[in-house]
Design a protein around this motif. Structure first.
Motif, PDB file in Angstrom:
ATOM      1  N   ASP A 120      -2.749  -1.281   3.043  1.00 11.40           N
ATOM      2  CA  ASP A 120      -3.459  -1.216   1.957  1.00 11.40           C
ATOM      3  C   ASP A 120      -4.863  -0.957   1.960  1.00 11.40           C
ATOM      4  N   GLY A 123       1.007  -1.152   0.029  1.00 14.25           N
ATOM      5  CA  GLY A 123       0.067   0.036  -0.086  1.00 14.25           C
ATOM      6  C   GLY A 123       0.889   1.344  -0.097  1.00 14.25           C
ATOM      7  N   ASP A 178      -6.118   2.303   7.429  1.00 18.28           N
ATOM      8  CA  ASP A 178      -7.389   1.998   7.222  1.00 18.28           C
ATOM      9  C   ASP A 178      -7.533   0.327   7.139  1.00 18.28           C
ATOM     10  N   PHE A 206     -16.092  10.812  -4.806  1.00 17.52           N
ATOM     11  CA  PHE A 206     -15.262  11.938  -5.012  1.00 17.52           C
ATOM     12  C   PHE A 206     -14.531  12.003  -6.392  1.00 17.52           C
ATOM     13  N   ARG A 220      -1.639   6.856  -6.752  1.00 18.99           N
ATOM     14  CA  ARG A 220      -3.127   7.428  -7.121  1.00 18.99           C
ATOM     15  C   ARG A 220      -3.474   8.927  -6.909  1.00 18.99           C
ATOM     16  N   ARG A 269      -5.963  15.136  -0.584  1.00 19.29           N
ATOM     17  CA  ARG A 269      -5.373  13.766  -0.367  1.00 19.29           C
ATOM     18  C   ARG A 269      -4.242  13.665  -1.201  1.00 19.29           C
ATOM     19  N   GLU A 275       2.690  -1.218  -4.446  1.00 21.11           N
ATOM     20  CA  GLU A 275       1.483  -0.546  -4.661  1.00 21.11           C
ATOM     21  C   GLU A 275       0.501  -1.042  -5.882  1.00 21.11           C
ATOM     22  N   ARG A 276      -0.584  -1.372  -5.516  1.00 26.43           N
ATOM     23  CA  ARG A 276      -1.427  -2.155  -6.763  1.00 26.43           C
ATOM     24  C   ARG A 276      -1.598  -1.374  -7.929  1.00 26.43           C
ATOM     25  N   THR A 322      -7.045   9.934   8.191  1.00 25.42           N
ATOM     26  CA  THR A 322      -5.310  10.498   7.670  1.00 25.42           C
ATOM     27  C   THR A 322      -4.687  10.678   8.998  1.00 25.42           C
ATOM     28  N   ILE A 366      -1.421   6.677   2.151  1.00 26.94           N
ATOM     29  CA  ILE A 366      -0.993   7.666   3.308  1.00 26.94           C
ATOM     30  C   ILE A 366      -0.029   6.813   4.130  1.00 26.94           C
ATOM     31  N   ALA A 367      -0.635   5.834   4.802  1.00 27.50           N
ATOM     32  CA  ALA A 367       0.141   5.101   5.845  1.00 27.50           C
ATOM     33  C   ALA A 367       1.422   4.618   5.369  1.00 27.50           C
ATOM     34  N   GLY A 375      -9.646  11.922  -4.726  1.00 28.43           N
ATOM     35  CA  GLY A 375      -9.849  12.269  -3.381  1.00 28.43           C
ATOM     36  C   GLY A 375      -9.991  13.648  -3.299  1.00 28.43           C
ATOM     37  N   GLN A 376     -10.549  14.090  -2.120  1.00 27.36           N
ATOM     38  CA  GLN A 376     -10.407  15.632  -1.913  1.00 27.36           C
ATOM     39  C   GLN A 376      -9.831  15.820  -0.645  1.00 27.36           C
TER      40      GLN A 376
HETATM   41  C1  FAD Z   1      -7.464   7.536  -4.263  1.00 27.55           C
HETATM   42  C2  FAD Z   1      -8.007   7.645  -2.747  1.00 27.55           C
HETATM   43  C3  FAD Z   1      -8.741   8.912  -2.570  1.00 27.55           C
HETATM   44  C4  FAD Z   1      -9.256   8.916  -1.196  1.00 27.55           C
HETATM   45  N1  FAD Z   1      -9.900  10.154  -0.801  1.00 27.55           N
HETATM   46  C5  FAD Z   1     -10.389  10.445   0.115  1.00 27.55           C
HETATM   47  C6  FAD Z   1     -10.954  11.653   0.722  1.00 27.55           C
HETATM   48  O1  FAD Z   1     -11.464  12.285  -0.398  1.00 27.55           O
HETATM   49  N2  FAD Z   1     -11.297  11.901   2.036  1.00 27.55           N
HETATM   50  C7  FAD Z   1     -11.110  10.999   2.832  1.00 27.55           C
HETATM   51  O2  FAD Z   1     -11.464  11.134   4.104  1.00 27.55           O
HETATM   52  N3  FAD Z   1     -10.586   9.757   2.755  1.00 27.55           N
HETATM   53  C8  FAD Z   1     -10.162   9.618   1.330  1.00 27.55           C
HETATM   54  N4  FAD Z   1      -9.396   8.563   1.227  1.00 27.55           N
HETATM   55  C9  FAD Z   1      -9.008   7.516   2.321  1.00 27.55           C
HETATM   56  C10 FAD Z   1      -7.859   8.140   3.088  1.00 27.55           C
HETATM   57  O3  FAD Z   1      -6.752   8.235   2.428  1.00 27.55           O
HETATM   58  C11 FAD Z   1      -7.690   7.033   4.210  1.00 27.55           C
HETATM   59  O4  FAD Z   1      -8.686   6.822   4.958  1.00 27.55           O
HETATM   60  C12 FAD Z   1      -6.423   7.459   5.236  1.00 27.55           C
HETATM   61  O5  FAD Z   1      -5.680   8.411   4.740  1.00 27.55           O
HETATM   62  C13 FAD Z   1      -5.621   6.258   5.506  1.00 27.55           C
HETATM   63  O6  FAD Z   1      -4.679   6.073   4.668  1.00 27.55           O
HETATM   64  P1  FAD Z   1      -4.328   4.355   4.341  1.00 27.55           P
HETATM   65  O7  FAD Z   1      -2.915   4.629   3.736  1.00 27.55           O
HETATM   66  O8  FAD Z   1      -4.367   3.528   5.510  1.00 27.55           O
HETATM   67  O9  FAD Z   1      -5.342   3.784   2.987  1.00 27.55           O
HETATM   68  P2  FAD Z   1      -5.599   4.486   1.591  1.00 27.55           P
HETATM   69  O10 FAD Z   1      -5.047   5.955   1.706  1.00 27.55           O
HETATM   70  O11 FAD Z   1      -6.840   3.934   1.070  1.00 27.55           O
HETATM   71  O12 FAD Z   1      -4.192   3.764   0.836  1.00 27.55           O
HETATM   72  C14 FAD Z   1      -4.230   2.481   0.722  1.00 27.55           C
HETATM   73  C15 FAD Z   1      -3.363   2.337  -0.520  1.00 27.55           C
HETATM   74  O13 FAD Z   1      -3.149   0.742  -0.855  1.00 27.55           O
HETATM   75  C16 FAD Z   1      -3.400   0.625  -2.182  1.00 27.55           C
HETATM   76  N5  FAD Z   1      -3.881  -0.960  -2.089  1.00 27.55           N
HETATM   77  C17 FAD Z   1      -5.238  -1.349  -2.229  1.00 27.55           C
HETATM   78  N6  FAD Z   1      -5.036  -2.514  -2.158  1.00 27.55           N
HETATM   79  C18 FAD Z   1      -4.037  -3.110  -2.376  1.00 27.55           C
HETATM   80  C19 FAD Z   1      -3.317  -4.271  -2.580  1.00 27.55           C
HETATM   81  N7  FAD Z   1      -3.985  -5.370  -2.548  1.00 27.55           N
HETATM   82  N8  FAD Z   1      -1.855  -4.294  -2.918  1.00 27.55           N
HETATM   83  C20 FAD Z   1      -1.121  -3.294  -2.863  1.00 27.55           C
HETATM   84  N9  FAD Z   1      -1.579  -2.182  -2.862  1.00 27.55           N
HETATM   85  C21 FAD Z   1      -2.998  -1.940  -2.502  1.00 27.55           C
HETATM   86  C22 FAD Z   1      -4.458   1.379  -2.701  1.00 27.55           C
HETATM   87  O14 FAD Z   1      -4.533   1.756  -4.098  1.00 27.55           O
HETATM   88  C23 FAD Z   1      -3.910   2.532  -1.832  1.00 27.55           C
HETATM   89  O15 FAD Z   1      -3.049   3.340  -2.507  1.00 27.55           O
HETATM   90  C24 FAD Z   1      -9.021   8.160  -0.200  1.00 27.55           C
HETATM   91  C25 FAD Z   1      -8.088   7.111  -0.380  1.00 27.55           C
HETATM   92  C26 FAD Z   1      -7.971   6.754  -1.796  1.00 27.55           C
HETATM   93  C27 FAD Z   1      -6.862   5.367  -1.955  1.00 27.55           C
END
Ligand code: FAD
Length: 407
Positions: free
Chosen positions: A157, A10, A290, A184, A39, A105, A33-34, A303, A13-14, A42-43
């Motif tokens: 992810d 993934g 997430d 979004f 990517r 984002r 990253e998939r 986030t 963000i994280a 988002g907003q």
């Molecule tokens: C394109 C996008 C837009 C978003 N827009 C908003 C928004 O406008 N407002 C809001 O509140 N939250 C939004 N979110 C969610 C927000 O980013 C998360 O809730 C928060 O930041 C936690 O981040 P995270 O890194 O855990 O998850 P995420 O930000 O969801 O990142 C997960 C990443 O893992 C990748 N991934 C998924 N499955 C796989 C896999 N099997 N193998 C490899 N990689 C994989 C995804 O492509 C993504 O890049 C959005 C998420 C994405 C992906």
């Protein structure tokens, strides 16, 4: 031998935030990253409380401030666009519905990626397909790359985490749907927002428009109540068709936004849900962001909690000198109370965001008018104050280095 090599699934963000901290304490992170590239889409996401402190400790506050979106506040409007009630960005000391630091984002993801380049390997357009653990490490198979061994594997992810499915079991056991789909996308700036986020509700639907950092564009957000549909797994054409059917004729500028939706190139559709798990680790595999605890966008804390989690996970690994059992236990101990309160949704829950009936819309509108007054003011202040409800440990990680390790 593999102990210091960490696979992070993934690159949202994280993932890059964790890679940044791990590289700083001598680990060798690989991010898979998939998507074929970082990517967009988002907003604005809110940087609040401890999340903002972590960004500061990463040395990234100036870079984030440079891409902050100026928003005057949120205004709830009727079908004619007239304001029914509003909350300014300064309300609640800059920690209201519109936080003091609102950043796109995609912009935040880019700032994090730029900060996690040295010493970090990125593999795009690939995903983990199998994980086999033994005493010394983890053998990982990929869709495209050759199999490799790592010391640890982190699932960062997202809500539909692939690593979680492989190491813990099917999504249905961990993700609680909230009965609402969100979308979004970016549209041309033809809606006269005047710096405000404007939000409109018809029964069971919500349409909001927010200023973008780039002039000439605004961000559209749609939400509608529905039992689980699996819509996030459908292709963009099917998603557009569903949004078009749902929002046609609902009022305010919905029909124009639907017309603009057909030309948008960054549509993201997601079913709102929360991840609830009894444990975030299984042997040498651990979850973050997430994938582990998605509080849902309704909380405004997704986030910030992801950034804090990345900081704590890397910090505890460094503190435990790589003893992952000790580190994962400490990570949970520090994070659990913070996550538990982040997952309690704001007053009204999904109903406050997308009320189902005209009566519920009227009640919510009344509540907005009272938000700045007692007793609702205290309730709302408690919600927004959650972002700071963690004492961040000081892990004394060395300052960023450059070119320490590549690949
Ligand atoms: C394109 C996008 C837009 C978003 N827009 C908003 C928004 O406008 N407002 C809001 O509140 N939250 C939004 N979110 C969610 C927000 O980013 C998360 O809730 C928060 O930041 C936690 O981040 P995270 O890194 O855990 O998850 P995420 O930000 O969801 O990142 C997960 C990443 O893992 C990748 N991934 C998924 N499955 C796989 C896999 N099997 N193998 C490899 N990689 C994989 C995804 O492509 C993504 O890049 C959005 C998420 C994405 C992906």
């Amino acid at each position: 031998m593999h102990e210091k090599s960490v696979l992070i699934s993934g690159g949202g963000i994280a993932g890059p935030a964790l890679a940044h901290w791990l590289a700083r304490s001598g680990y060798r992170p690989t991010v898979v990253e998939r998507s074929p590239a970082p990517r967009p889409g988002g907003q604005t996401v809110d940087l609040r409380g401890a999340g903002r402190t972590v960004v500061e400790r990463m040395g990234l506050l100036p870079a984030v401030r440079a891409v902050t979106v100026e928003e005057r506040g949120i205004a709830y409007v009727d079908t004619n666009g007239r304001s029914l009630g509003q909350m300014s960005a300064e309300a609640f000391g800059g920690e209201g519905v519109v936080a003091e630091i609102e950043v796109m984002r995609g912009d935040l993801a880019q700032v994090l990626l730029d900060a996690a380049r040295d010493g970090v390997e990125y593999v795009y357009d690939d995903a983990v397909t199998a994980i086999e653990q033994d005493e010394d490490g983890v053998l990982v198979r990929f869709q495209r790359s050759a199999e490799r061994r790592f010391g640890l594997v982190v699932g960062a992810d997202g809500l539909h985490s692939g690593v979680r499915a492989l190491a813990f079991g099917p999504e249905e056991g961990f993700v609680r749907p909230l009965g609402c789909v969100t979308a979004f996308f970016t549209v041309p700036d033809r809606y006269g927002l005047d710096g405000w986020m404007r939000m409109y509700n018809a029964p069971a639907t919500m349409l909001a428009l927010r200023p973008d950092r780039v002039s000439g564009r605004v961000k559209a957000l749609m939400g509608f109540r529905t039992p689980p549909t699996g819509v996030h797994r459908r292709d963009a054409a099917a998603q557009r068709a569903l949004l078009t059917r749902t929002f046609a004729g609902t009022g305010w500028v919905a029909d124009q936004v639907i017309a603009d939706l057909q030309d948008s190139s960054d549509l993201v559709v997601e079913e709102l849900g929360q991840t609830r798990m009894e444990s975030w680790s299984s042997g040498r595999v651990v979850l973050l962001g997430d994938a582990a605890w998605c509080p849902s966008p309704l909380s405004g804390l997704g986030t910030s909690t992801a950034l804090v989690g990345a900081y704590v996970l890397a910090g505890e690994l460094a503190r435990a000198a790589g003893d992952h059992r000790t580190a994962f236990a400490a990570y949970e101990a520090v994070m659990r109370p913070y996550i538990a309160q982040a997952q309690e949704l704001p007053p009204g829950g999904v109903n406050g965001f997308v009320p189902r009936t005209r009566l519920e819309i009227a009640l919510r509108t009344q509540a907005v008018r009272w938000m700045n007054r007692w007793p609702l003011r205290n309730l709302m202040a408690a919600q927004f104050g959650k972002s700071d409800a963690i004492e961040l440990p000081d892990y004394a990680v060395s300052p960023p280095t450059s070119g320490a390790f590549v690949g």
